[in-house]
Design a protein around this motif. Structure first.
Motif, PDB file in Angstrom:
ATOM      1  N   GLY A 185       1.999  -1.260 -22.673  1.00 46.50           N
ATOM      2  CA  GLY A 185       0.839  -2.144 -22.498  1.00 46.50           C
ATOM      3  C   GLY A 185       0.690  -2.991 -21.380  1.00 46.50           C
ATOM      4  O   GLY A 185       1.795  -2.896 -20.962  1.00 46.50           O
ATOM      5  N   GLN A 186      -0.471  -3.136 -20.954  1.00 43.70           N
ATOM      6  CA  GLN A 186      -0.814  -3.539 -19.947  1.00 43.70           C
ATOM      7  C   GLN A 186      -1.559  -4.921 -20.281  1.00 43.70           C
ATOM      8  O   GLN A 186      -2.524  -5.229 -20.955  1.00 43.70           O
ATOM      9  N   LEU A 187      -1.214  -6.301 -19.095  1.00 41.19           N
ATOM     10  CA  LEU A 187      -2.261  -7.719 -18.899  1.00 41.19           C
ATOM     11  C   LEU A 187      -2.810  -8.154 -17.339  1.00 41.19           C
ATOM     12  O   LEU A 187      -1.694  -8.376 -16.765  1.00 41.19           O
ATOM     13  N   ILE A 227      -4.558  -4.494 -22.638  1.00 44.00           N
ATOM     14  CA  ILE A 227      -4.359  -2.701 -22.889  1.00 44.00           C
ATOM     15  C   ILE A 227      -3.491  -1.859 -24.250  1.00 44.00           C
ATOM     16  O   ILE A 227      -2.249  -2.118 -22.888  1.00 44.00           O
ATOM     17  N   PRO A 228      -3.595  -1.869 -25.207  1.00 46.30           N
ATOM     18  CA  PRO A 228      -2.152  -0.957 -25.108  1.00 46.30           C
ATOM     19  C   PRO A 228      -2.062   0.072 -24.819  1.00 46.30           C
ATOM     20  O   PRO A 228      -2.658   0.502 -23.609  1.00 46.30           O
ATOM     21  N   ARG A 286      -6.518   4.823 -21.703  1.00 46.66           N
ATOM     22  CA  ARG A 286      -7.242   5.023 -20.151  1.00 46.66           C
ATOM     23  C   ARG A 286      -7.645   3.922 -20.157  1.00 46.66           C
ATOM     24  O   ARG A 286      -8.940   4.048 -20.889  1.00 46.66           O
ATOM     25  N   HIS A 287      -6.808   4.018 -18.037  1.00 49.60           N
ATOM     26  CA  HIS A 287      -8.200   2.308 -17.857  1.00 49.60           C
ATOM     27  C   HIS A 287      -7.801   3.053 -16.947  1.00 49.60           C
ATOM     28  O   HIS A 287      -7.021   3.462 -15.447  1.00 49.60           O
ATOM     29  N   GLY A 288      -9.031   2.029 -15.755  1.00 52.00           N
ATOM     30  CA  GLY A 288      -9.449   1.995 -14.763  1.00 52.00           C
ATOM     31  C   GLY A 288      -9.818   0.385 -13.997  1.00 52.00           C
ATOM     32  O   GLY A 288     -10.375   0.137 -14.859  1.00 52.00           O
ATOM     33  N   GLY A 289     -10.105   0.698 -12.540  1.00 54.19           N
ATOM     34  CA  GLY A 289      -9.683  -0.959 -12.264  1.00 54.19           C
ATOM     35  C   GLY A 289     -10.723  -1.282 -10.695  1.00 54.19           C
ATOM     36  O   GLY A 289     -10.371   0.040 -10.464  1.00 54.19           O
ATOM     37  N   PRO A 341      -8.131  -2.984 -26.744  1.00 55.43           N
ATOM     38  CA  PRO A 341      -8.492  -3.926 -26.008  1.00 55.43           C
ATOM     39  C   PRO A 341      -9.395  -4.599 -26.477  1.00 55.43           C
ATOM     40  O   PRO A 341      -9.691  -4.975 -27.382  1.00 55.43           O
ATOM     41  N   CYS A 342      -8.840  -6.163 -25.604  1.00 55.63           N
ATOM     42  CA  CYS A 342      -9.868  -7.065 -25.620  1.00 55.63           C
ATOM     43  C   CYS A 342      -9.139  -8.305 -24.752  1.00 55.63           C
ATOM     44  O   CYS A 342      -8.295  -8.244 -23.687  1.00 55.63           O
TER      45      CYS A 342
END
Length: 260
Positions: free
Chosen positions: A40-42, A69-70, A74-77, A102-103
């Motif tokens: 997971g990522q904060l 983000i659990p 999939r995510h980008g920034g 995600p929150c």
């Protein structure tokens, strides 16, 4: 994303410490390609604004908020101007009682100090004192209030095409019927499914898209009146009133929170 990539590399798994933190900074606008990992990522920032995009939607991360983000999402920034931020990675085994979706959360002073302490830990070491700090970070993720910064995407491909077009240009003034024709979907289907898949009526969703873009424009230093006009509001006061109803403060006050 250069120094802002926060790349977990060989630690991109649930092996190793329950939590570790990476920090990054840069003066130019940078971006990272969509990816996913087992932890997971904060995401959080100390200065500037970060845009995080997932399959489910878009989150805007000013310096007073963070996005959770659990694992395996999939995510980008990308950054918006100069940025100094941090990213806490949480082992999958430690995510069981953390948010499942995600929150965005409002960061606390305690969370900020804990992640900065964790960012100084030497690699390969995880003692009892570090475990205590990690537990503080986990408890803050678990209990901090969720903030209304997300912009959920519909799942239906034609509706998602409309949503992504509006995110790219929130000032586009086409009405629901014209958007429906553009995407080859009936206006009734567009209206009904937008609510079912995002929780927002189409008009409310596009207003939210405008507000999300306005956060980026505030971070870039644009005057409030220019933001309102560029985004298609009839007056600056109309924009300010909607902003205040959503974020409980004026754009000018919010801009101060984006500063270092």
């Amino acid at each position: 994303m250069g120094d802002l990539k926060f790349d977990v590399n060989a630690r991109d798994s649930s092996n190793g410490p329950a939590v570790f933190v990476a920090v990054g900074h840069g003066e130019e606008e940078l971006a990272t390609e969509p990816h996913q990992h087992a932890r997971g990522q904060l995401f959080g920032s100390l200065r500037g604004l970060l845009n995080v995009e997932l399959d489910e939607g878009v989150w805007i991360v000013p310096a007073i908020h963070a996005v959770w983000i659990p694992p395996h999402h999939r995510h980008g920034g990308r950054t918006n101007g100069p940025f100094h931020g941090w990213s806490a990675y949480v082992a999958e085994s430690a995510c069981d009682n953390l948010p499942r979706h995600p929150c965005a959360v409002r960061t606390s002073g305690l969370l900020r100090e804990a992640v900065l302490r964790a960012s100084q830990w030497p690699s390969g070491v995880f003692d009892k004192q570090m475990q205590h700090v990690a537990e503080v970070i986990l408890d803050e993720i678990r209990t901090l209030p969720v903030e209304p910064l997300g912009l959920p995407f519909p799942r239906e491909p034609r509706l998602q095409r409309i949503a992504r077009a509006l995110v790219a240009n929130p000032a586009d003034d086409r009405d629901l019927e014209r958007w429906a024709a553009w995407a080859s979907v009936s206006s009734r289907t567009l209206s009904r499914r937008f609510v079912a898949e995002t929780g927002f009526h189409f008009t409310a969703w596009r207003q939210r898209a405008k507000l999300m873009r306005s956060l980026e424009m505030l971070a870039a230093g644009m005057p409030v009146t220019a933001i309102a006009l560029d985004l298609g509001y009839s007056t600056a006061s109309a924009y300010i009133a909607l902003f205040r109803r959503t974020f409980a403060e004026t754009p000018a006050a919010y801009r101060l929170r984006l500063q270092p």
